[in-house]
Design an enzyme around this catalytic site. Structure first.
Site, PDB file in Angstrom:
ATOM      1  N   SER A 663       0.744  -1.193  -0.096  1.00 43.27           N
ATOM      2  CA  SER A 663      -0.082  -0.183   0.003  1.00 43.27           C
ATOM      3  C   SER A 663       0.852   1.547  -0.101  1.00 43.27           C
ATOM      4  CB  SER A 663      -1.082   0.120   1.234  1.00 43.27           C
ATOM      5  OG  SER A 663      -0.272  -0.166   2.314  1.00 43.27           O
ATOM      6  N   LYS A 706      -6.269   3.197   8.759  1.00 40.09           N
ATOM      7  CA  LYS A 706      -5.617   4.416   8.182  1.00 40.09           C
ATOM      8  C   LYS A 706      -5.973   5.664   8.269  1.00 40.09           C
ATOM      9  CE  LYS A 706      -3.213   1.054   4.909  1.00 40.09           C
ATOM     10  NZ  LYS A 706      -3.146   0.623   3.662  1.00 40.09           N
TER      11      LYS A 706
END
Ligand code: ADP
Length: 757
Positions: A663, A706
């Site tokens: 990511s 996140k």
């Protein structure tokens, strides 16, 4: 002369044959008269109601004379000699006339010898019959027999020989041989009588023995019980185990094994090494609850209340739990789908398992699987090993004290396999409803029914859970709490619990919301509330000391006092940078502890085209670096020389926990673009996403965590992969409200927005 058929009879000269009067008349065609002579014909088979003919009869018959016409309705015929049958004629009414010749005997039996034989056989018969109670009555009768004819008359119908054998006696010309045949048949009969009599007696004595044994046992049990009650302290181990085995309601296999082991214990005696091992085994087996628990219907509203009262938030998880309870009610089952709670530490996964048990009014047991490497940890060691133990599952069942606990299998993602077998496959068997009703722990060696156990599993991440295991479970994400949720959890649950456990009443200690917020922001960095709980506990401990010492009557804690109370400096947080320069970009990472922001720093130094990467990196991230470099080179062809003439250094500072690789692709690419273009990326922009060589942005996991981390760090705008837009549903509104979220399909969109393209 008239012929009368006989069948299955011994007829020798001197013996008597009896016919029912009317049968005789019927066969002869007239009534019997004394001194009538008749020929007795031996039928080869039972000829009742057949049309008679010569071939139905044996060739030798017996000549007899009617001696009595009516002894209680019977006609008596005495056999006098033997005849050869020559012709038989049958009339229309089935009466027979016969032509015959005399057949002489061979008189080869000395009268003395005959007497002797007769005496012997009479004695033997008497000996046999006197075994029976009625024997004495016939004894006198037997002793009066004077010829073998009389013996045959009385005993012939009892002999266990065939029609042919009976005829053979008559057929024999030699008198001594005839007597011999008769005697053999009689002796055989006597032997048979003896044997069956003995067998009967033996059976009787066996029965008697069994009755006696049962009676003695019952008495012993009764007396032992009385003694045990008088002196409970003296009950021996063996006796105690015996009682426990009787009362444990085990399944048949288990009881059989338990009794076998008990038998061995008795034989070993308590000084042997093995005694202790056997004792432990039976102790374990009998401490398990074997009886099945009754399924009960659970009131859904009440269950919901229980869940609400113990945990704040967690709406989705609670909803799913209530659905599960409803399905269990309908199915009348005690277990259902296996739920897997996945999330960072301290997000309430284990403790909600406990609440499920409470809501279901069942026992709770937690089995930790962290660090389990051997199959034996799950399924137990075989008893042949020294120090063998049951596996964790059965140990958990024992601890729960019931057969239907709610069993939380904690940290299922921390299972690993070793050369000692694969614990995950053993666990598969535990969780498989098709197999778990006969789960056999190696130590126990007998099956136990786990089908009533409600399993709930927890994990920080699903990445390391073997696929087959994961397929059995239904994943429920616990994505961590927002700051506001944490404040509520602290106010409603953590602080009151901490104060209560330390005996501090509400009026003695006041911690306002602002203080709690400060603890959350400055003294913890986590997705869950474990750290927060620890801090609040610490705060209460210090307050308790002050109150007990009498320094203060009541305490009010403001944010300023936290440093003193918590005895710690506020944490330095990875907040967005204030000053920045080209080549640095903020990324978002997912770690097992929740979400984090990270800064990717890049720098060119004079050199020869080398790439140096430092910081915490997984292998996957190294690949991302290669992709990012290629991508930037292709997007900005003029930069190729820059890469050739310089060394590139990439650093990902901070982070005790390895960050996941893929990511960060979008962040790396943006940082490099910023570097080669020498344009600053705005610091309050963060991003997450993987990139392909074509520059496409691909989806990532852990979005809620996140984004929460982004808010914590003061990020204002985040780029997320367009394919992750659906996941925004999982993100708290409070978080979404604080961020500008921009879904992107290509890395070019990010560069454009940041004005570095
Ligand atoms: P995990 O198993 O996810 O690591 P735990 O269940 O052990 O987390 O939770 C840690 C502590 O936090 C427990 O004391 C639990 O009661 C508390 N806790 C976690 N989430 C909540 C919540 N939503 N409401 C109240 N307390 C919570």
């Amino acid at each position: 002369m008239i012929a009368i058929p006989i069948y299955n009879t011994v007829a020798i000269p001197g013996s008597h044959i009896y016919f029912k009067g009317e049968v005789f008349a019927d066969i002869a065609g007239r009534d019997a008269k004394t001194k009538d002579e008749v020929v007795l014909l031996f039928a080869r088979e039972n000829i009742q109601e057949q049309v008679l003919s010569q071939d139905l009869f044996f060739p030798i018959g017996a000549l007899g004379r009617v001696t009595e016409t009516d002894i209680n309705g019977y006609v008596e015929v005495k056999v006098e000699s033997r005849v050869d049958v020559e012709t038989i004629m049958v009339d229309d009414e089935n009466h027979m006339e016969i032509i015959f010749g005399h057949r002489p005997d061979i008189e080869d039996l000395e009268p003395e010898k005959e007497k002797e034989e007769l005496k012997k056989i009479k004695a033997d018969i008497i000996k046999t019959v006197t075994r029976f109670q009625w024997g004495n009555m016939v004894r006198g009768f037997i002793s009066k027999w004077e010829s073998f004819g009389e013996v045959a008359t009385s005993i012939a119908h009892r002999l266990l020989i065939s029609n042919e054998d009976k005829y053979a006696i008559l057929e024999t010309d030699s008198v001594s041989h005839r007597v011999e045949l008769l005697c053999t048949a009689i002796y055989e009969f006597l032997e048979m009588t003896k044997i069956s009599n003995e067998a009967e007696e033996a059976q009787e004595s066996d029965n008697r023995k069994a009755y006696r044994e049962a009676a003695i046992k019952k008495q012993m049990e009764y007396l032992q019980k009385e003694l045990d009650e008088m002196h409970p302290e003296n009950i021996s181990d063996i006796r105690k185990l015996e009682i426990r085995i009787e009362e444990a309601q085990m399944n048949e296999t288990a009881k059989e094994e338990a009794l076998k082991v008990l038998g061995r214990m008795k034989m070993e005696g308590n000084h042997s090494n093995e005694y202790g091992m056997l004792y432990d085994y039976l102790d374990f087996l009998t401490s398990l609850k074997w009886k099945k628990a009754r399924q009960r219907n659970i009131d859904l509203n009440e269950a919901q209340e229980t869940l609400e009262s113990e945990h704040y938030g967690l709406k989705k998880a609670k909803q799913r739990i209530i659905q599960q309870i409803a399905v269990m009610n309908l199915n009348k089952k005690q277990s259902g789908s296996i739920l897997l709670f996945v999330g960072a530490p301290g997000t309430g996964k284990t403790s909600i398992g406990q609440s499920i048990a409470k809501a279901l009014k069942r026992e709770y047991v937690r089995v930790s699987l962290g660090g389990v490497r051997d199959e034996a940890d799950i399924r137990g060691h075989r008893r042949t090993y020294i120090g063998a133990m049951p596996g964790r599952i059965m140990d958990g069942i024992k601890k729960s004290g019931v057969s239907n606990p709610v069993m939380v299998l904690d940290e299922i993602d921390k299972l690993s396999s070793s050369y000692n077998g694969d614990p995950a496959s053993a666990l598969l068997e535990v969780l498989d409803p098709e197999q778990n009703s006969t789960f056999t722990d190696h130590y126990m060696n007998v099956p136990y029914d786990l089908s009533q156990v409600l399993f709930v599993c927890t994990a920080n991440s699903i990445d390391t859970i073997p696929e087959p295991l994961l397929n059995r479970m239904e994943v429920i994400p616990f994505s961590g709490y927002t700051a506001t949720e944490k404040v509520q959890i602290a106010k409603k649950h953590l602080l009151p619990k901490a104060m209560k456990s330390m005996g501090i009443s509400e009026d003695l200690l006041k911690v306002n919301e602002e203080t709690i917020r400060t603890i959350i922001s400055d003294y913890t960095a986590e997705a869950g509330v474990r750290g927060l709980k620890k801090r609040l506990n610490a705060l209460c401990r210090v307050a308790a000391v002050k109150l007990v010492k009498g320094e203060k009557k009541a305490l009010r804690i403001s944010p300023k006092k936290l440093r003193e109370y918590l005895d710690a400096k506020p944490m330095r947080h990875d907040n967005v940078l204030e000053n920045t320069r080209p080549g640095i970009v903020t990324g978002l990472a997912w770690t097992r502890a929740g979400g984090e922001i990270l800064f990717i720093e890049t720098l060119f130094t004079k050199g020869s085209g080398k790439t140096i990467v430092t910081g915490q990196l997984g292998d996957v991230m190294k690949e991302s670096v290669q992709i990012a470099i290629t991508l930037v080179k292709s997007m900005f062809p003029e930069s190729t020389n820059l890469f050739k003439e310089n060394d590139l250094h990439i650093h990902i500072p901070q982070g005790a926990v390895p960050k996941d690789g893929p990511s960060a692709g979008i962040t790396l690419t943006t940082a490099l673009a910023s570097l080669v273009r020498q344009k600053v990326a705005k610091p309050d922009y963060a991003m997450t996403g993987e990139v392909s060589l074509r520059g496409g942005v691909m989806p990532i996991g852990g979005l809620p965590e996140k984004l929460m981390a982004a808010v914590r760090a003061g990020v204002k705008t985040v780029f997320i992969p367009e394919e992750n837009v659906e996941d925004l549903e999982e993100v708290a509104k409070e978080v979404k409200d604080k961020l500008e979220i921009i879904p992107v399909k290509e890395v070019g969109q990010v560069l454009e927005r940041l004005e570095i393209s």
